[in-house]
Structures are given as structure tokens and as C-alpha cells.
Design a protein around this motif. Structure first.
Motif, mmCIF file in Angstrom:
data_model
loop_
_atom_site.group_PDB
_atom_site.id
_atom_site.type_symbol
_atom_site.label_atom_id
_atom_site.label_comp_id
_atom_site.label_asym_id
_atom_site.label_seq_id
_atom_site.Cartn_x
_atom_site.Cartn_y
_atom_site.Cartn_z
ATOM 1 N N ARG A 1 0.811 -1.153 0.094
ATOM 2 C CA ARG A 1 -0.103 0.038 0.129
ATOM 3 C C ARG A 1 0.940 1.234 -0.104
ATOM 4 N NH1 ARG A 1 -2.725 -3.921 2.989
ATOM 5 N NH2 ARG A 1 -4.982 -4.072 2.593
ATOM 6 N N LEU A 2 0.463 2.248 -0.913
ATOM 7 C CA LEU A 2 0.957 3.460 -0.646
ATOM 8 C C LEU A 2 1.065 4.101 0.542
ATOM 9 C CD1 LEU A 2 -0.006 5.123 -4.073
ATOM 10 C CD2 LEU A 2 2.326 3.933 -3.477
ATOM 11 N N THR A 3 2.150 4.832 1.181
ATOM 12 C CA THR A 3 2.116 5.338 2.479
ATOM 13 C C THR A 3 2.531 6.826 2.309
ATOM 14 O OG1 THR A 3 4.317 4.615 2.800
ATOM 15 C CG2 THR A 3 2.681 3.269 3.672
ATOM 16 N N ASP B 1 6.026 7.319 0.578
ATOM 17 C CA ASP B 1 6.044 7.051 -0.699
ATOM 18 C C ASP B 1 6.125 8.558 -1.416
ATOM 19 O OD1 ASP B 1 6.163 4.226 -1.267
ATOM 20 O OD2 ASP B 1 4.467 4.219 -0.468
ATOM 21 N N THR C 1 -1.671 9.779 -7.598
ATOM 22 C CA THR C 1 -2.320 10.052 -6.644
ATOM 23 C C THR C 1 -2.201 11.459 -6.016
ATOM 24 O OG1 THR C 1 -2.600 7.870 -6.010
ATOM 25 C CG2 THR C 1 -2.941 9.221 -4.192
ATOM 26 N N TRP D 1 -6.515 9.251 -1.595
ATOM 27 C CA TRP D 1 -5.556 8.798 -0.357
ATOM 28 C C TRP D 1 -5.916 7.701 0.115
ATOM 29 C CZ3 TRP D 1 -0.800 10.750 0.664
ATOM 30 C CH2 TRP D 1 -0.456 12.222 0.057
ATOM 31 N N TYR E 1 -4.209 4.111 -0.600
ATOM 32 C CA TYR E 1 -3.638 3.298 0.704
ATOM 33 C C TYR E 1 -4.221 1.869 0.635
ATOM 34 C CZ TYR E 1 -3.110 1.500 5.325
ATOM 35 O OH TYR E 1 -2.604 0.740 6.660
ATOM 36 N N TRP E 2 -5.499 1.731 0.155
ATOM 37 C CA TRP E 2 -6.192 0.489 0.240
ATOM 38 C C TRP E 2 -5.581 -0.292 -1.010
ATOM 39 C CZ3 TRP E 2 -9.348 -0.935 -3.757
ATOM 40 C CH2 TRP E 2 -10.158 -2.325 -3.605
ATOM 41 N N GLY F 1 -2.717 0.256 -2.886
ATOM 42 C CA GLY F 1 -1.362 -0.003 -3.534
ATOM 43 C C GLY F 1 -1.301 0.283 -5.001
#
Length: 442
Positions: free
Chosen positions: A24-26, A29, A169, A307, A311-312, A314
């Protein structure tokens, strides 16, 4: 230590974690993207200044047209002129962006728009509204060159699907923040200092954007390896037909492109939010402030959606595809609920939900297109992507304006929009997602 790289990143590959499609993107990132990628950082800053100016003056234009005419169709006409001409210019814009250097095309469009918006300031003081419409038309044609170039250039600034998703994103949430902040500030500035300041800020924002784009240093393989752009190419339909054949020959690419066509149904929001803000939810007896707050809610939803969705999901392709379906459901639910919103607070919550879903559709489908399309066709793919979106957006806005002027309550228009959005949701679930079933099974 940071080191030069041909990709345009300011850091070596070892500084970035391996790409795992399930990750998942954080926040790290996004921070790493802005800190380590100078070229993307400049593109991002250019986006901030130009879009803030755009939204500052958009809400002012809609309010001005309502004041002059009292008709929802006047706002609908402005919306159509802000979007539909992109369909006419998109085939040429796609060829230009696939033959010329995209950064140069974007800078030229920015400089030209500086003069157009200055002329818009003059037009706002004329008794007739047609000069405003004419200048909106020209500005839209220029945007039709700029935006496909930006979308097609972005993958040259990033590495891999994960970085591309992070960049998309961040770009989408930045657009959303600019929408929220710009429309709120536009309403406040117009009430406090008058409309002229919004036009001036927007005009000079294009010059700042052009200056930032000048600082980008990136190789553009399509321009170096391809045939140089010639004037005859602008009337030669062969490259355009090549692009259409390329899109039509890939069912997955075509399905992904058409996701934004369904998103275009939400174009009616320009009419719904403008009329509701003016007639149903005025703030401190100011219709412009009520309109600004509903537009702010639209931006807030578009800010939060990617966002949360990023996150969900990725960079997981199956989650990107399912996320588009969930985005349609959220958009439909938001506008159905808005039709019964009893107060401004509830209306803001409904609009936030709807446009959170819409922004997820935008980001996820854009990321999928960028990873599916070959670089030499990418400009034409995104021109077609925007063209299909704009057709449905223009039709939706125009019909919504006519419906309100014919006496149909704006709440019913909102309910009809929510139900209509369920149509592309059903098509995406039943026709598009199965195209990838073999990949998921394997």
C-alpha cells in the motif's frame, strides 16, 4: 547520496524500496517522490499555482453569469465551452504531443493562456456575455494541448507502476486541494475585493507555471526517436487513425479509457452545486459563498478519495480495477443522498462522498492507462481519453441546465444523476472487469 539519472529522478534506484504490487502507498512514498524527483517536483509546483488560479476565477465566472442572466443554462453553456472544444482539438493535440516535446507544448499553452485570461478581465466588464464565452472557448482549446501532454509526460518522470500511482495520486489530491482552496478563496475574494482580483491572479499563475516547467530537464524518447512534427501533420489524419486502431485493437485499453466516459456523467455537478449553493444553501445572504462551500466539498472529496483508495489498493492491478467499481458506487450514493439533504452540512457530506468516488475513478483509470499504453501512442491515448470524458460531461451539464430552467427541481436532477451513474458501474462490473479474469486466475 543522490545521483543523476536518465529517468529524471534525482536519486539512484537503490534509495527506493522494491516495487511490490501488493504494497500500500504510504506518506513516505509521496515524500520520497517529492524529495528525490526534482522534475516531478517542478511539475507538481506548476500544477499548484495554475490550478489555484483556475478555480479562483471559475467560481467567479459562474457567479457573474448567473448575475447577468439568471439562467442555469448560462452556466451550462460556460461549462460546455470549458470542456467540449477539447473533443475537437484532441486528435490534433494528440499528434502534436506524440511528435513534439511535450514540455514545450505545455509552456506554449501556459503563455498563451496568460493573455487569454487578461482579455477575460476586460470581457467581464462588458454588458454582453458573448466575449466571455468566446475567450472560454480559446482557453479550452489551449488546455486541450496542455493536459494530454502533462499526462503523457508524467510516466517519463517516474519509474515503475508504484511510482506512477504515487505521482498520479499526488497530482489528483493536489488538484482536489486546489479545487477546495481555490473555490473557497474565490468566493471570499470576490465578496471582499471584487471579481477583478481573481482574473489577475489566474493570469499570472500561468506565467509562474511556465517558468517552473522551463526548469524540467528530461529526455523525451518519443520526440528523439520519432518523426519531427511538420505543419502538414496537423491536417494528416494518418497518425490519428493509427492511434484509433491502436486503442480499438486492445480491449483492455479501450475498457480502461471508457471508465472516464462514465465519470463524465458527473458533469451535471457544475449546475447542481451552483444552483443549490445560490438558491438553497446561501451563506450570510451571499449566494456566492454557498456555491463556494459546495465546490469546496467537491474538492475535499476528491482530495480524500485517492489517499484512502491509494492506501487500500497500493499498486495492485486487481484492486485498481475493483476500486473503479467502488468509486462509481460512492458517486451514485452521494448524489442520490444529496437530493434529500436537509441542510448545508449534510449537503457537504454528500458531495464529499460523491467526489471522493469520482476521484478514485480518475486516478485509478489514469494509472492503468499510463502503464498499458506504449509511449509513442500515449499522447493520442490520453487525447482520446479526455475527448470521451468531455462528451459525456458536456452533455450531462447541458441537460442539467436545461432541466433546471424548465422548472425541474434541482433535487430531482441530483437524484437522476445518482441513478444514471449506476449505468457505467454496471457496465464496468459486467463487461470490463471480466477482461482481466485470466490474469487473476493465473
Amino acid at each position: 547520496m543522490c545521483a543523476p539519472s536518465n529517468s529524471g529522478w534525482g536519486c539512484t534506484r537503490s534509495e527506493f524500496p522494491p516495487v511490490n504490487s501488493a504494497c500500500r502507498l504510504t506518506f513516505s512514498d509521496y515524500a520520497r517522490l517529492l524529495r528525490g524527483n526534482r522534475n516531478y517536483r517542478l511539475l507538481w509546483l506548476a500544477q499548484i499555482v495554475s490550478e489555484l488560479g483556475d478555480w479562483l476565477y471559475s467560481v467567479v465566472i459562474y457567479g457573474l453569469l448567473l448575475d447577468r442572466t439568471g439562467n442555469a443554462s448560462a452556466v451550462a453553456t460556460a461549462v460546455v465551452l470549458q470542456v467540449l472544444p477539447q473533443v475537437l482539438i484532441s486528435p490534433v493535440a494528440g499528434v502534436v504531443n506524440d511528435r513534439a516535446r511535450r514540455r514545450t507544448v505545455m509552456i506554449a499553452a501556459d503563455v498563451a493562456r496568460f493573455f487569454i485570461v487578461l482579455a477575460m478581465l476586460w470581457a467581464s466588464h462588458q454588458p454582453a456575455v458573448w466575449p466571455i464565452y468566446a475567450l472560454l472557448l480559446v482557453e479550452t482549446l489551449l488546455w486541450g494541448f496542455f493536459e494530454p501532454g502533462r499526462s503523457a509526460l508524467l510516466p517519463n518522470l517516474t519509474r515503475g507502476e508504484r511510482e506512477t500511482l504515487a505521482a498520479n495520486t499526488l497530482a489528483s489530491t493536489t488538484w482536489s486541494f486546489n479545487l477546495a482552496a481555490g473555490t473557497a478563496l474565490g468566493g471570499l475574494l470576490a465578496v471582499w475585493l471584487g471579481r477583478d482580483i481573481a482574473f489577475l491572479i489566474n493570469a499570472f499563475s500561468f506565467l509562474v507555471s511556465a517558468a517552473l516547467l522551463l526548469g524540467i530537464r528530461i529526455e523525451e524518447p518519443h520526440a528523439a526517436a520519432g518523426t519531427p512534427l511538420k505543419p502538414a501533420d496537423l491536417v494528416d489524419f494518418t497518425p490519428m487513425m493509427e492511434g484509433f486502431r491502436y486503442i480499438a485493437g486492445d480491449r483492455r485499453l479501450l475498457a480502461t479509457l471508457l471508465a472516464k466516459t462514465g465519470l463524465g456523467f458527473m458533469g451535471a455537478n457544475y449546475i447542481i452545486l451552483t444552483i443549490m449553493g445560490e438558491r438553497m444553501f446561501p451563506v450570510a445572504e451571499s449566494p456566492l459563498l454557498g456555491m463556494s462551500l459546495l465546490m469546496f466539498a467537491r474538492g475535499l472529496g476528491a482530495l480524500l478519495g485517492p489517499w484512502i483508495g491509494g492506501y487500500w489498493a497500493g499498486a495492485s492491478p486487481p484492486r485498481l480495477r475493483r476500486g473503479i467499481l467502488y468509486g462509481f458506487f460512492a458517486a451514485a450514493a452521494g448524489y442520490i443522498a444529496l437530493s434529500g439533504a436537509p441542510a448545508l452540512g449534510a449537503a457537504i457530506a454528500c458531495v464529499t462522498l460523491a467526489h471522493g468516488g469520482g476521484s478514485v475513478i480518475w486516478v485509478f483509470s489514469t494509472t492503468m492507462l499510463q502503464t498499458q499504453a506504449e509511449d509513442r501512442f500515449r499522447g493520442r491515448v490520453f487525447s482520446a481519453d479526455f475527448a470521451f470524458l468531455i462528451v459525456t460531461m458536456s452533455l450531462s451539464a447541458w441537460l442539467a441546465g436545461l432541466a433546471v430552467d424548465w422548472g425541474i427541481p434541482v433535487r430531482r436532477v441530483s437524484l437522476a444523476l445518482g441513478v444514471l451513474i449506476l449505468v457505467p458501474a454496471a457496465l464496468w462490473w459486467s463487461r470490463a472487469i471480466p477482461l482481466w479474469r485470466d490474469d487473476e486466475d493465473s
